[in-house]
Write a protein that holds these residues in place. Structure first.
Motif, PDB file in Angstrom:
ATOM      1  N   ILE A 143       0.856  -1.187   0.000  1.00  0.00           N
ATOM      2  CA  ILE A 143       0.000   0.000   0.000  1.00  0.00           C
ATOM      3  C   ILE A 143       0.888   1.230   0.000  1.00  0.00           C
ATOM      4  O   ILE A 143       1.914   1.274   0.683  1.00  0.00           O
ATOM      5  N   ASP A 144       0.505   2.220  -0.830  1.00  0.00           N
ATOM      6  CA  ASP A 144       1.318   3.420  -0.966  1.00  0.00           C
ATOM      7  C   ASP A 144       0.415   4.605  -1.289  1.00  0.00           C
ATOM      8  O   ASP A 144      -0.742   4.435  -1.653  1.00  0.00           O
ATOM      9  N   ASN A 145       0.967   5.801  -1.152  1.00  0.00           N
ATOM     10  CA  ASN A 145       0.269   7.032  -1.525  1.00  0.00           C
ATOM     11  C   ASN A 145       0.631   7.369  -2.960  1.00  0.00           C
ATOM     12  O   ASN A 145       1.762   7.758  -3.243  1.00  0.00           O
ATOM     13  N   VAL A 146      -0.317   7.168  -3.869  1.00  0.00           N
ATOM     14  CA  VAL A 146      -0.064   7.453  -5.280  1.00  0.00           C
ATOM     15  C   VAL A 146      -1.280   8.153  -5.870  1.00  0.00           C
ATOM     16  O   VAL A 146      -2.404   7.922  -5.466  1.00  0.00           O
ATOM     17  N   GLY A 147      -1.033   9.017  -6.801  1.00  0.00           N
ATOM     18  CA  GLY A 147      -2.110   9.581  -7.597  1.00  0.00           C
ATOM     19  C   GLY A 147      -2.808  10.771  -6.985  1.00  0.00           C
ATOM     20  O   GLY A 147      -2.637  11.116  -5.817  1.00  0.00           O
ATOM     21  N   LYS A 148      -3.589  11.381  -7.851  1.00  0.00           N
ATOM     22  CA  LYS A 148      -4.338  12.581  -7.513  1.00  0.00           C
ATOM     23  C   LYS A 148      -5.597  12.569  -8.367  1.00  0.00           C
ATOM     24  O   LYS A 148      -5.551  12.210  -9.541  1.00  0.00           O
ATOM     25  N   LEU A 149      -6.708  12.970  -7.790  1.00  0.00           N
ATOM     26  CA  LEU A 149      -7.990  12.983  -8.477  1.00  0.00           C
ATOM     27  C   LEU A 149      -8.649  14.328  -8.229  1.00  0.00           C
ATOM     28  O   LEU A 149      -8.660  14.805  -7.099  1.00  0.00           O
ATOM     29  N   GLU A 150      -9.178  14.941  -9.298  1.00  0.00           N
ATOM     30  CA  GLU A 150      -9.824  16.245  -9.138  1.00  0.00           C
ATOM     31  C   GLU A 150     -11.194  16.249  -9.805  1.00  0.00           C
ATOM     32  O   GLU A 150     -11.341  15.797 -10.938  1.00  0.00           O
ATOM     33  N   ASN A 151     -12.167  16.743  -9.078  1.00  0.00           N
ATOM     34  CA  ASN A 151     -13.511  16.977  -9.601  1.00  0.00           C
ATOM     35  C   ASN A 151     -13.789  18.465  -9.465  1.00  0.00           C
ATOM     36  O   ASN A 151     -13.488  19.059  -8.437  1.00  0.00           O
ATOM     37  N   ARG A 152     -14.385  19.033 -10.482  1.00  0.00           N
ATOM     38  CA  ARG A 152     -14.758  20.448 -10.418  1.00  0.00           C
ATOM     39  C   ARG A 152     -16.010  20.637 -11.235  1.00  0.00           C
ATOM     40  O   ARG A 152     -16.299  19.867 -12.149  1.00  0.00           O
ATOM     41  N   GLY A 153     -16.760  21.651 -10.872  1.00  0.00           N
ATOM     42  CA  GLY A 153     -17.969  21.890 -11.641  1.00  0.00           C
ATOM     43  C   GLY A 153     -18.893  22.901 -10.998  1.00  0.00           C
ATOM     44  O   GLY A 153     -18.578  23.519  -9.981  1.00  0.00           O
ATOM     45  N   PHE A 154     -20.036  23.044 -11.628  1.00  0.00           N
ATOM     46  CA  PHE A 154     -21.082  23.952 -11.181  1.00  0.00           C
ATOM     47  C   PHE A 154     -22.304  23.133 -10.791  1.00  0.00           C
ATOM     48  O   PHE A 154     -22.601  22.115 -11.417  1.00  0.00           O
ATOM     49  N   GLU A 155     -23.009  23.597  -9.796  1.00  0.00           N
ATOM     50  CA  GLU A 155     -24.300  23.034  -9.427  1.00  0.00           C
ATOM     51  C   GLU A 155     -25.307  24.174  -9.371  1.00  0.00           C
ATOM     52  O   GLU A 155     -25.011  25.244  -8.848  1.00  0.00           O
ATOM     53  N   PHE A 156     -26.479  23.919  -9.937  1.00  0.00           N
ATOM     54  CA  PHE A 156     -27.556  24.904  -9.935  1.00  0.00           C
ATOM     55  C   PHE A 156     -28.820  24.248  -9.406  1.00  0.00           C
ATOM     56  O   PHE A 156     -29.096  23.089  -9.709  1.00  0.00           O
ATOM     57  N   SER A 157     -29.574  24.989  -8.647  1.00  0.00           N
ATOM     58  CA  SER A 157     -30.863  24.511  -8.157  1.00  0.00           C
ATOM     59  C   SER A 157     -31.855  25.667  -8.258  1.00  0.00           C
ATOM     60  O   SER A 157     -31.574  26.774  -7.792  1.00  0.00           O
ATOM     61  N   PHE A 158     -32.994  25.390  -8.895  1.00  0.00           N
ATOM     62  CA  PHE A 158     -34.069  26.372  -9.024  1.00  0.00           C
ATOM     63  C   PHE A 158     -35.315  25.781  -8.382  1.00  0.00           C
ATOM     64  O   PHE A 158     -35.701  24.655  -8.679  1.00  0.00           O
ATOM     65  N   ASN A 159     -35.951  26.533  -7.510  1.00  0.00           N
ATOM     66  CA  ASN A 159     -37.170  26.100  -6.838  1.00  0.00           C
ATOM     67  C   ASN A 159     -38.215  27.190  -6.996  1.00  0.00           C
ATOM     68  O   ASN A 159     -37.919  28.375  -6.815  1.00  0.00           O
TER      69      ASN A 159
END
Length: 175
Positions: A143-159
């Motif tokens: 087991i080791d520390n490897v890698g990187k993961l990125e999520n990005r984005g917009f969220e919209f909610s209309f009520n």
């Protein structure tokens, strides 16, 4: 937070995980009192780091199996042995997830229409992962520390509140 875990290598047992949030309810400001179309208006931002230690107990330690020979009865071989079943990883450390969120909340027309919008960036670094090893090593993985993961984005909610009376209430939500 400053957390410690015995699941990690001797060199990296502790991790620092700060967080902060701030918001400004603009609709409560004196200059907004005459704007009757806006019921509520707020901008907000948050930032935080969390740590993941879910690797199981003793995953960073070199473990040993005892056995191999028999020491009793007709099958006595006169030998016993000890073999390593896993490798040590003294530099194994926390998986870290950092998240930044910037948002806007608005309610209009006496709360009949509300809008929420967010922009986020979520980055997970030093992923905890089992790395396969060559069979010649005598071990399946480490087991080791490897890698990187990125999520990005917009969220919209209309009520919206389409109908609101004593006998009937109808709303619409869009995300």
């Amino acid at each position: 937070r400053y957390d410690g875990s015995s699941r990690f290598g001797a060199n990296n047992r502790f991790g620092f995980f700060p967080s902060a949030a701030i918001g400004w309810r603009i609709s409560d400001e004196p200059f907004m009192q005459d704007v009757t179309q806006i019921s509520d208006l707020k901008i907000r931002a948050s930032y935080g780091v969390t740590g993941n230690q879910e690797i199981g107990n003793y995953a960073s330690r070199a473990l040993m199996n005892l056995g191999g020979g028999t020491n009793f009865g007709n099958n006595y071989t006169g030998s016993t042995r000890a073999t390593f079943s896993s490798l040590a990883s003294d530099d194994l450390t926390w998986e870290e997830t950092t998240q930044l969120d910037i948002g806007l909340d608005a309610s209009l027309l006496n709360d009949r229409l509300s809008i929420t919008t967010d922009y986020y960036i979520k980055t997970t670094d030093k992923l905890l992962f089992n790395i396969p090893l060559p069979l010649q090593s005598g071990f399946e993985s480490i087991i080791d520390n490897v890698g990187k993961l990125e999520n990005r984005g917009f969220e919209f909610s209309f009520n919206s509140v389409n109908v609101r009376n004593n006998n009937f209430y109808w709303t619409t939500n869009f995300n």
